[in-house]
Scaffold this motif. Structure first.
Motif, PDB file in Angstrom:
ATOM      1  N   MET A  25      -4.741   1.443  10.637  1.00 22.87           N
ATOM      2  CA  MET A  25      -4.421   0.402   9.670  1.00 22.87           C
ATOM      3  C   MET A  25      -4.941   0.772   8.281  1.00 22.87           C
ATOM      4  SD  MET A  25      -5.342  -2.883  12.109  1.00 22.87           S
ATOM      5  CE  MET A  25      -5.413  -4.007  10.714  1.00 22.87           C
ATOM      6  N   THR A  26      -6.139   1.338   8.234  1.00 17.58           N
ATOM      7  CA  THR A  26      -6.713   1.736   6.951  1.00 17.58           C
ATOM      8  C   THR A  26      -5.963   2.922   6.365  1.00 17.58           C
ATOM      9  OG1 THR A  26      -8.869   0.948   7.699  1.00 17.58           O
ATOM     10  CG2 THR A  26      -8.850   2.398   5.776  1.00 17.58           C
ATOM     11  N   GLN A  27      -5.492   3.832   7.197  1.00 19.85           N
ATOM     12  CA  GLN A  27      -4.690   4.948   6.717  1.00 19.85           C
ATOM     13  C   GLN A  27      -3.392   4.460   6.093  1.00 19.85           C
ATOM     14  OE1 GLN A  27      -4.123   7.958   9.733  1.00 19.85           O
ATOM     15  NE2 GLN A  27      -6.307   8.128  10.114  1.00 19.85           N
ATOM     16  N   GLU A  28      -2.796   3.436   6.674  1.00 16.73           N
ATOM     17  CA  GLU A  28      -1.582   2.856   6.089  1.00 16.73           C
ATOM     18  C   GLU A  28      -1.887   2.268   4.714  1.00 16.73           C
ATOM     19  OE1 GLU A  28      -0.149   0.065   8.927  1.00 16.73           O
ATOM     20  OE2 GLU A  28       0.403   1.605  10.410  1.00 16.73           O
ATOM     21  N   ARG A  29      -3.018   1.606   4.595  1.00  8.99           N
ATOM     22  CA  ARG A  29      -3.435   1.055   3.303  1.00  8.99           C
ATOM     23  C   ARG A  29      -3.682   2.172   2.293  1.00  8.99           C
ATOM     24  NH1 ARG A  29      -2.911  -2.205  -0.703  1.00  8.99           N
ATOM     25  NH2 ARG A  29      -4.843  -2.975  -1.660  1.00  8.99           N
ATOM     26  N   PHE A  30      -4.285   3.259   2.761  1.00  8.75           N
ATOM     27  CA  PHE A  30      -4.536   4.446   1.949  1.00  8.75           C
ATOM     28  C   PHE A  30      -3.223   5.006   1.398  1.00  8.75           C
ATOM     29  CE2 PHE A  30      -5.454   9.179   2.123  1.00  8.75           C
ATOM     30  CZ  PHE A  30      -6.184   9.216   0.948  1.00  8.75           C
ATOM     31  N   ALA A  31      -2.217   5.094   2.260  1.00  7.95           N
ATOM     32  CA  ALA A  31      -0.909   5.607   1.833  1.00  7.95           C
ATOM     33  C   ALA A  31      -0.270   4.691   0.797  1.00  7.95           C
ATOM     34  CB  ALA A  31       0.005   5.758   3.043  1.00  7.95           C
ATOM     35  N   GLU A  32      -0.429   3.385   0.952  1.00  5.39           N
ATOM     36  CA  GLU A  32       0.126   2.429  -0.014  1.00  5.39           C
ATOM     37  C   GLU A  32      -0.537   2.592  -1.383  1.00  5.39           C
ATOM     38  OE1 GLU A  32      -0.550  -1.350   1.706  1.00  5.39           O
ATOM     39  OE2 GLU A  32       0.964  -1.120   3.296  1.00  5.39           O
ATOM     40  N   LEU A  33      -1.849   2.750  -1.375  1.00  9.94           N
ATOM     41  CA  LEU A  33      -2.592   2.846  -2.636  1.00  9.94           C
ATOM     42  C   LEU A  33      -2.261   4.121  -3.408  1.00  9.94           C
ATOM     43  CD1 LEU A  33      -6.084   1.573  -1.426  1.00  9.94           C
ATOM     44  CD2 LEU A  33      -4.547   0.397  -3.005  1.00  9.94           C
ATOM     45  N   LEU A  34      -1.879   5.173  -2.691  1.00 10.64           N
ATOM     46  CA  LEU A  34      -1.606   6.460  -3.343  1.00 10.64           C
ATOM     47  C   LEU A  34      -0.128   6.827  -3.289  1.00 10.64           C
ATOM     48  CD1 LEU A  34      -4.715   8.438  -2.098  1.00 10.64           C
ATOM     49  CD2 LEU A  34      -4.307   7.539  -4.386  1.00 10.64           C
ATOM     50  N   ALA A  35       0.732   5.829  -3.090  1.00  5.54           N
ATOM     51  CA  ALA A  35       2.162   6.072  -2.957  1.00  5.54           C
ATOM     52  C   ALA A  35       2.763   6.719  -4.205  1.00  5.54           C
ATOM     53  CB  ALA A  35       2.886   4.768  -2.636  1.00  5.54           C
ATOM     54  N   ALA A  84     -10.120   1.636  -9.659  1.00  4.84           N
ATOM     55  CA  ALA A  84      -9.769   0.467  -8.844  1.00  4.84           C
ATOM     56  C   ALA A  84      -9.339   0.886  -7.441  1.00  4.84           C
ATOM     57  CB  ALA A  84      -8.655  -0.329  -9.514  1.00  4.84           C
ATOM     58  N   VAL A  85      -8.666   2.024  -7.331  1.00  9.58           N
ATOM     59  CA  VAL A  85      -8.244   2.524  -6.021  1.00  9.58           C
ATOM     60  C   VAL A  85      -9.469   2.945  -5.209  1.00  9.58           C
ATOM     61  CG1 VAL A  85      -6.999   4.365  -4.830  1.00  9.58           C
ATOM     62  CG2 VAL A  85      -5.947   3.210  -6.779  1.00  9.58           C
ATOM     63  N   ILE A  86     -10.409   3.626  -5.851  1.00 11.54           N
ATOM     64  CA  ILE A  86     -11.645   3.995  -5.157  1.00 11.54           C
ATOM     65  C   ILE A  86     -12.356   2.746  -4.642  1.00 11.54           C
ATOM     66  CG2 ILE A  86     -13.907   5.090  -5.385  1.00 11.54           C
ATOM     67  CD1 ILE A  86     -11.619   7.058  -5.500  1.00 11.54           C
ATOM     68  N   GLY A  87     -12.390   1.706  -5.480  1.00 15.47           N
ATOM     69  CA  GLY A  87     -13.022   0.456  -5.077  1.00 15.47           C
ATOM     70  C   GLY A  87     -12.336  -0.161  -3.870  1.00 15.47           C
ATOM     71  N   LYS A  88     -11.004  -0.075  -3.819  1.00 18.63           N
ATOM     72  CA  LYS A  88     -10.267  -0.641  -2.690  1.00 18.63           C
ATOM     73  C   LYS A  88     -10.477   0.175  -1.413  1.00 18.63           C
ATOM     74  CE  LYS A  88      -6.768  -2.869  -5.564  1.00 18.63           C
ATOM     75  NZ  LYS A  88      -5.342  -2.889  -6.014  1.00 18.63           N
ATOM     76  N   LEU A  89     -10.643   1.478  -1.558  1.00 16.53           N
ATOM     77  CA  LEU A  89     -10.932   2.306  -0.388  1.00 16.53           C
ATOM     78  C   LEU A  89     -12.310   1.983   0.172  1.00 16.53           C
ATOM     79  CD1 LEU A  89      -9.507   5.764  -1.527  1.00 16.53           C
ATOM     80  CD2 LEU A  89      -8.478   4.120   0.053  1.00 16.53           C
ATOM     81  N   LEU A  90     -13.274   1.784  -0.711  1.00 16.22           N
ATOM     82  CA  LEU A  90     -14.607   1.390  -0.268  1.00 16.22           C
ATOM     83  C   LEU A  90     -14.576   0.031   0.432  1.00 16.22           C
ATOM     84  CD1 LEU A  90     -16.708   2.507  -3.365  1.00 16.22           C
ATOM     85  CD2 LEU A  90     -16.751   3.532  -1.088  1.00 16.22           C
ATOM     86  N   ALA A  91     -13.794  -0.891  -0.117  1.00 16.89           N
ATOM     87  CA  ALA A  91     -13.675  -2.219   0.491  1.00 16.89           C
ATOM     88  C   ALA A  91     -13.024  -2.128   1.865  1.00 16.89           C
ATOM     89  CB  ALA A  91     -12.875  -3.141  -0.419  1.00 16.89           C
ATOM     90  N   ALA A  92     -12.036  -1.235   1.994  1.00 19.69           N
ATOM     91  CA  ALA A  92     -11.378  -1.059   3.288  1.00 19.69           C
ATOM     92  C   ALA A  92     -12.369  -0.535   4.316  1.00 19.69           C
ATOM     93  CB  ALA A  92     -10.196  -0.099   3.147  1.00 19.69           C
TER      94      ALA A  92
END
Length: 233
Positions: A25-35, A84-92
């Protein structure tokens, strides 16, 4: 008892409770953030390469996974990844560390059935604090005669654990969802190795079933484990 079996070790993640699905699930979020920077398949390949490269530095678990995501994000964006993306990865990653435990079917029943007759061990790898948290939340802690949280799983480590907590590897069994970590090294140590597939397996845990090993067994789920042990007697 089958051939003087006295000790049974259980893996934790994806054997007793859910784990890999939260990474997916987190990998899917990762892909969305770096799409905007990379295609999903390319991104996942780069992430897997980073995880493999970093195992010796960070070990197994959520923290190493998050650091590998951040490293991959920096690489694929050529150091232009937004803060902001780094922050979202940390939150994930923090969400993963706080996710409630979901026991897999038959996990508690199998252990409760076997505990009166065998020494029951939990043998798992990963981040110490995270694994301790999951064990505490699982409600299974009181059922184990020993808990070993290790940095890796090798034949030597299994031999040592089964010698310290039991009567040696030749009188022990290891049960888990990973052929590479739970089954094959336990067989190499001289124990029984029981493979219980989860359905979602991390790419770095894949291995070919050791079908030629006489102490190898495979079960669809933990419900059948007590019956298997009776049949081996």
């Amino acid at each position: 008892m089958p051939r003087n079996l006295t000790t049974i070790g259980f893996d934790a993640d994806d054997t007793l409770w859910q784990n890999e699905q939260f990474f997916r699930m987190t990998q899917e979020r990762f892909a969305e953030l770096l799409a905007d920077f990379a295609e999903p398949d390319h991104l996942q390949a780069r992430l897997l390469a980073a995880e493999k490269r970093n195992l010796g530095h960070y070990g197994f678990g959520v923290k190493g996974f998050v650091l590998s995501m951040i490293e991959t994000a920096i690489e694929v964006t050529e150091e232009r990844v937004p803060a902001a993306v780094i922050g979202k990865l940390l939150a994930a990653g923090q969400d993963m560390l706080n996710h409630p435990i979901e026991l897999l079917p038959h996990a508690r029943a199998a252990i409760e059935d076997l505990a009166p007759r065998f020494r029951i061990l939990l043998i798992t790898k990963g981040d110490l604090l995270d694994q301790e948290r999951k064990l505490a939340q699982s409600g299974l802690g009181e059922l184990f005669d020993g808990v070993e949280i290790v940095s890796n799983k090798t034949a030597a480590i299994y031999a040592d654990i089964f010698a310290r907590h039991g009567d040696g590897a030749d009188r022990a069994m290891m049960v888990g969802n990973s052929l590479r970590s739970d089954v094959i090294p336990a067989l190499e140590a001289g124990a029984w190795g029981v493979f219980v597939p989860h359905g979602i397996t991390w790419a770095l845990e894949h291995a070919e079933p050791p079908l030629a090993r006489p102490r190898f067994r495979e079960l669809p789920d933990l419900k059948n484990l007590p019956r298997l042990i009776e049949e081996l007697a």
